[in-house]
Design a protein around this motif. Structure first.
Motif, PDB file in Angstrom:
ATOM      1  N   CYS A   5      -9.071  -0.044  -8.371  1.00  0.00           N
ATOM      2  CA  CYS A   5     -10.189  -0.088  -9.321  1.00  0.00           C
ATOM      3  C   CYS A   5     -10.166  -1.358 -10.162  1.00  0.00           C
ATOM      4  CB  CYS A   5     -10.123   1.105 -10.267  1.00  0.00           C
ATOM      5  SG  CYS A   5     -11.008   2.536  -9.648  1.00  0.00           S
TER       6      CYS A   5
ATOM      7  N   ASP B  56      -1.370   3.294  -9.403  1.00  0.00           N
ATOM      8  CA  ASP B  56      -0.262   4.158  -8.983  1.00  0.00           C
ATOM      9  C   ASP B  56      -0.115   4.133  -7.457  1.00  0.00           C
ATOM     10  OD1 ASP B  56      -2.803   5.549  -9.798  1.00  0.00           O
ATOM     11  OD2 ASP B  56      -1.989   7.113  -8.508  1.00  0.00           O
ATOM     12  N   GLY B  57      -1.237   4.140  -6.732  1.00  0.00           N
ATOM     13  CA  GLY B  57      -1.151   4.081  -5.275  1.00  0.00           C
ATOM     14  C   GLY B  57      -0.519   2.781  -4.823  1.00  0.00           C
ATOM     15  N   GLY B  58      -0.999   1.677  -5.417  1.00  0.00           N
ATOM     16  CA  GLY B  58      -0.493   0.357  -5.069  1.00  0.00           C
ATOM     17  C   GLY B  58       0.958   0.154  -5.495  1.00  0.00           C
TER      18      GLY B  58
ATOM     19  N   TYR C 212      -0.552   0.770 -13.775  1.00  0.00           N
ATOM     20  CA  TYR C 212      -1.528   1.558 -14.547  1.00  0.00           C
ATOM     21  C   TYR C 212      -1.794   2.825 -13.743  1.00  0.00           C
ATOM     22  CZ  TYR C 212      -5.241  -0.223 -11.452  1.00  0.00           C
ATOM     23  OH  TYR C 212      -6.022  -0.516 -10.365  1.00  0.00           O
TER      24      TYR C 212
ATOM     25  N   ASN D 229      -3.365   6.223 -13.004  1.00  0.00           N
ATOM     26  CA  ASN D 229      -4.419   7.225 -13.209  1.00  0.00           C
ATOM     27  C   ASN D 229      -4.243   8.390 -12.243  1.00  0.00           C
ATOM     28  OD1 ASN D 229      -5.342   6.043 -10.824  1.00  0.00           O
ATOM     29  ND2 ASN D 229      -6.711   4.660 -11.936  1.00  0.00           N
TER      30      ASN D 229
ATOM     31  N   ALA E 260      -4.073   8.955  -9.036  1.00  0.00           N
ATOM     32  CA  ALA E 260      -4.743   9.141  -7.736  1.00  0.00           C
ATOM     33  C   ALA E 260      -5.323   7.809  -7.285  1.00  0.00           C
ATOM     34  CB  ALA E 260      -5.848  10.190  -7.810  1.00  0.00           C
ATOM     35  N   TYR E 261      -5.785   7.774  -6.046  1.00  0.00           N
ATOM     36  CA  TYR E 261      -6.499   6.603  -5.531  1.00  0.00           C
ATOM     37  C   TYR E 261      -7.931   6.713  -6.017  1.00  0.00           C
ATOM     38  CZ  TYR E 261      -2.691   6.529  -2.043  1.00  0.00           C
ATOM     39  OH  TYR E 261      -1.485   6.508  -1.406  1.00  0.00           O
ATOM     40  N   MET E 262      -8.242   6.067  -7.125  1.00  0.00           N
ATOM     41  CA  MET E 262      -9.570   6.227  -7.705  1.00  0.00           C
ATOM     42  C   MET E 262     -10.592   5.346  -7.013  1.00  0.00           C
ATOM     43  SD  MET E 262      -9.042   8.620  -9.525  1.00  0.00           S
ATOM     44  CE  MET E 262      -7.849   9.506 -10.505  1.00  0.00           C
ATOM     45  N   ASN E 263     -10.192   4.156  -6.677  1.00  0.00           N
ATOM     46  CA  ASN E 263     -11.150   3.211  -6.105  1.00  0.00           C
ATOM     47  C   ASN E 263     -11.805   3.747  -4.838  1.00  0.00           C
ATOM     48  OD1 ASN E 263     -12.419   0.590  -5.911  1.00  0.00           O
ATOM     49  ND2 ASN E 263     -11.037   0.207  -4.204  1.00  0.00           N
TER      50      ASN E 263
ATOM     51  N   PRO F  98      -6.215   7.137   3.055  1.00  0.00           N
ATOM     52  CA  PRO F  98      -7.627   6.866   2.756  1.00  0.00           C
ATOM     53  C   PRO F  98      -7.989   5.382   2.749  1.00  0.00           C
ATOM     54  CG  PRO F  98      -6.443   7.508   0.753  1.00  0.00           C
ATOM     55  CD  PRO F  98      -5.469   7.645   1.886  1.00  0.00           C
ATOM     56  N   ILE F  99      -9.149   5.060   3.250  1.00  0.00           N
ATOM     57  CA  ILE F  99      -9.747   3.734   3.072  1.00  0.00           C
ATOM     58  C   ILE F  99     -11.242   3.805   3.337  1.00  0.00           C
ATOM     59  CG2 ILE F  99      -9.135   2.991   5.441  1.00  0.00           C
ATOM     60  CD1 ILE F  99      -8.860   0.094   4.082  1.00  0.00           C
TER      61      ILE F  99
ATOM     62  N   GLU G 172      -0.877   2.944   5.739  1.00  0.00           N
ATOM     63  CA  GLU G 172      -1.330   3.031   7.129  1.00  0.00           C
ATOM     64  C   GLU G 172      -0.206   2.700   8.094  1.00  0.00           C
ATOM     65  OE1 GLU G 172      -2.901   1.339   4.817  1.00  0.00           O
ATOM     66  OE2 GLU G 172      -4.916   2.204   4.642  1.00  0.00           O
TER      67      GLU G 172
ATOM     68  N   GLN H 277      -8.567  -3.114   6.376  1.00  0.00           N
ATOM     69  CA  GLN H 277      -7.224  -3.487   5.899  1.00  0.00           C
ATOM     70  C   GLN H 277      -6.180  -2.497   6.398  1.00  0.00           C
ATOM     71  OE1 GLN H 277      -8.939  -6.430   4.889  1.00  0.00           O
ATOM     72  NE2 GLN H 277      -6.888  -6.512   4.078  1.00  0.00           N
TER      73      GLN H 277
END
Ligand SMILES: Cc1ncc(C[n+]2csc(CCOP(=O)(O)OP(=O)(O)O)c2C)c(N)n1
Ligand code: SF4
Ligand SMILES: [Mg+2]
Lengths: 288, 383
Positions: A44, A96-98, A122, A124, A126-129, B28-29, B58, B82
């Protein structure tokens, strides 16, 4: 505490109204100042701040991919060193995912090598993006689009990965948790992190209005509830010394935090009790 | 069968539900995330009994898929852009290890610059990995090809992984009427996977993924080549059986008015639907044009293509990928397989740039009066 007036993240970025991620960056950069290079992972934050031909960044910024902010930051830090610019603050931001999932290896390498940088996750939760999928930082019981509650599911079935302690196991000189609702505490920690010679890691809780399901005006309130209930503890580990930086005078019941957000609204009494127990244990362990 | 209005990601998810894979590791992507989400819903509501692994990347999705497939079970995953790039290393491993994994790919451009919109660079870049690659034009075809892919990949004469590609957003996010087959028909078409060769089983220990020296390496690679060539017949047979059971016809290529065409547009995926409409319009204006859509990109249906284009003098390749300085991959493939035709390449629609009728008219114009072989359409070219 005096808050510097200067801003290094311009307004008008594309974050949701009430987005806590923008606050994380604004506060961190107010503290680290102009002499900073920022690295960000896909997520995000990067997407909302860099829609070409615009950018919200008033300090140099680079994004490469989702899984490699730690390694990109390592390269930036060494190149600055090669040019004799060791005084520049190198700050990497990852969601958090990254950070706790796809980017963990890259961060671990950077921490182990001892680069002089600050990594800020940062969180949040979950994977928000990509639309609210669970991550390793999603708390037990939260409903996300890949851990949905359903007739045979109560939502996420794993407890949150304890990333700050994973970082602590790397033996780096500075680790802290923080919350956007406690800006002074956070900025103090950014100060320590950037002044530390060597790697520093800050894990900041960032309420997300879209992903957690609450009114945009409540971001700060919810962040505070997280801390006041003991759901999100604030501490730092400085050269191996553990210290709680904020202790709620009286811990609120966790149900107050849970009921404020849509992602927990499906939980029944049993689940709430289980979470309370989890939080109690966590607080006992940390001395909160 | 039930006809329903749904997006292509829902159609694909239905195919997966009906194929009943035992293990589904997924990450997810955009624009493929919905597949991961639909499957999560099936699992949360007890509609699909599968081991759904919420992996952390992945690279891990494909690695877990290889682990599962090598343990002898039906395996599925889905990704895009990606994510597919991040799988690159293990895609080759999957093929070399002859793991019949099926994967959906939503075609999306690749970074940098980061852009989530459609082109086909992501999967085209994986063309040498040893995977079969199919390009669907819509959700129905994606559903059908996903079911067929399991059957072909798991065939003992093939045992190669298969990728079903659909154009991101253009197709993944478009609602259309989809005919969802009945479970019993699917069970007839696609019985449970029974691995012919040994897999990881303490009863019969085998070593999978060995290290080899030059004495054996090339033979293993040649094995993939042989399997890829053999897959052509297996796919054709599977399509026949598919028609018998479900009534819908599929082929390795789709042709439209090619017999008497002087110029044939050739492409992959949804852009061909636009071209098809324009072929009729152009013909009304006296242009002798036709359309050829490559459905199976790997294996590459050289014979069928040669047969279909035999009466044409020019081929206009329309593609959403580029090997810099050398044109697109489809152009290069056609150059290798088709003789005696003027082949002109058109790179279009990268990063989702709109492909409108006027884009295709420009292609026609530039094919009739070519000034160069490799043309970028939709931008000002630097001559
Ligand atoms: C290799 C790869 N896989 C998947 C994606 C798709 N993707 C982009 S951002 C994102 C989620 C980001 O989550 P997080 O790190 O928690 O940041 P947030 O968006 O929540 O701020 C995903 C899955 C990608 N860009 N690259
Ligand atoms: S989804 Fe959440 S993290 Fe992303 S911009 Fe909106 S509020 Fe911020
Ligand atoms: Mg996140």
């Amino acid at each position: 505490m005096d808050f510097p007036k200067e801003e290094f993240l311009a307004p008008g970025h594309r974050g949701c109204a009430g987005c806590g991620a923008a606050l994380v960056v604004r506060l961190a950069l107010k503290q680290s100042g102009k002499n900073t290079v920022v690295i960000a992972a896909t997520g995000c934050l990067e997407v909302m701040t860099t829609p070409y031909p615009e950018t919200a960044w008033e300090v140099p910024f680079i994004h490469v991919a989702f899984e490699n902010a730690g390694a990109v930051a390592s390269g930036v830090e060494r190149a600055l060193k090669a040019q004799g610019k060791e005084d520049v603050n190198v700050i990497a931001f990852g969601g958090d995912g990254g950070s706790v999932d796809i980017g963990l290896q890259s961060i671990s390498g950077a921490m182990e090598r001892g680069h002089n940088l600050t990594y800020i996750c940062y969180d949040n939760e979950a994977y928000m993006n990509t639309g609210i999928q669970r991550s390793g930082a999603t708390p037990w019981g939260a409903s996300t689009t890949t851990s949905p509650s359903g007739s045979v599911s109560y939502g996420e079935d794993k407890p949150k990965k304890n990333m700050p302690m994973i970082m602590a196991a790397h033996g780096i000189p500075y680790i802290a948790t923080a919350s956007i609702s406690y800006p002074e505490d956070f900025m103090q920690k950014v100060k320590k992190a950037t002044e530390t010679k060597g790697p520093a890691y800050i894990h900041i809780n960032q309420p997300c209005t879209t992903g957690w399901g609450f009114e945009p005006a409540k971001t700060i309130e919810i962040g505070r509830l997280g801390v006041e209930t003991g759901f999100w503890p604030l501490y730092e580990i400085e050269n191996g010394e553990f210290r709680v930086t904020y202790r709620p005078t009286e811990r609120k019941p966790v149900v107050e935090y849970l009921k404020s957000q849509k992602r927990f609204k499906h939980l029944g009494e049993d689940e709430v009790e289980k979470i309370q127990e989890y939080v109690d244990n966590q607080c006992e362990e940390l001395g909160i | 069968m039930t006809k329903k209005v749904m997006t292509a990601t829902a159609a694909i998810s239905n195919a997966v539900r009906l194929a009943k894979p035992d293990v589904i590791p997924v990450y997810p992507i955009t624009p493929m995330t919905k597949v991961a989400e639909y499957i999560a819903d099936y699992v949360a509501n007890g509609e699909l009994d599968t081991e759904y692994i919420r992996v952390e990347s992945e690279h891990s999705a494909m690695s877990a898929a290889i682990g599962a497939s090598s343990t002898g079970v039906r395996t599925y995953t889905a990704t895009s852009s990606q994510g597919l790039m991040y799988m690159h290393e293990v895609l080759f491993a999957a093929a070399g290890m002859r793991a019949p994994i099926v994967m959906g790919d939503a075609n999306r451009s690749i970074s940098s610059p980061l852009c989530i919109m459609n082109d086909q660079q992501d999967s085209i870049t994986q063309r040498d990995a040893g995977w079969m690659q199919f390009y669907a034009k819509d959700g129905q075809e994606a559903l059908d090809l996903t079911l067929t892919s399991f059957k072909v990949a798991e065939n003992e004469n093939v045992l190669l992984p298969a990728m079903v590609c659909i154009d991101g957003f253009i197709i993944t996010h478009t609602n259309e009427i989809v005919d969802v087959p009945e479970q019993e028909d699917v069970d007839r078409f696609l019985p449970p996977y029974v691995p012919k060769y040994s897999y990881l089983d303490p009863e019969k220990p085998v070593t999978v993924g060995s290290m080899t020296d030059s004495k054996y390496y090339m033979d293993a690679r040649y094995g993939v080549e042989v399997a890829m060539n053999k897959s052509v017949k297996v796919i054709e047979d599977a399509f026949k059986e598919f028609k018998d059971i479900f009534g819908r016809e599929h082929d390795l290529i789709e042709t439209y008015k090619c017999e008497d065409a002087d110029i044939i547009f050739i492409g992959l995926g949804s852009v061909c639907s636009t071209v098809k409409v324009l072929v009729d319009e152009m013909r009304e204006k006296g242009e002798k044009v036709g359309m050829l859509r490559v459905v199976s990109y790997r294996p590459f249906p050289s014979e069928k293509i040669n047969e279909a284009v035999k009466n044409a003098s020019k081929l206009a390749v329309i593609e959403k990928d580029i090997s810099f300085g050398m044109g697109g991959a489809l152009y290069q493939d056609l150059k290798t397989t088709v003789e005696g035709k003027e082949i002109i390449d058109f790179v279009i629609g990268l990063g989702g740039r709109d492909i409108t009728p006027s884009t295709i008219y420009e292609v026609l114009e530039r094919t009739k009066n070519p000034s160069k072989i490799i043309n970028w359409i939709g931008i000002e070219e630097d001559d």
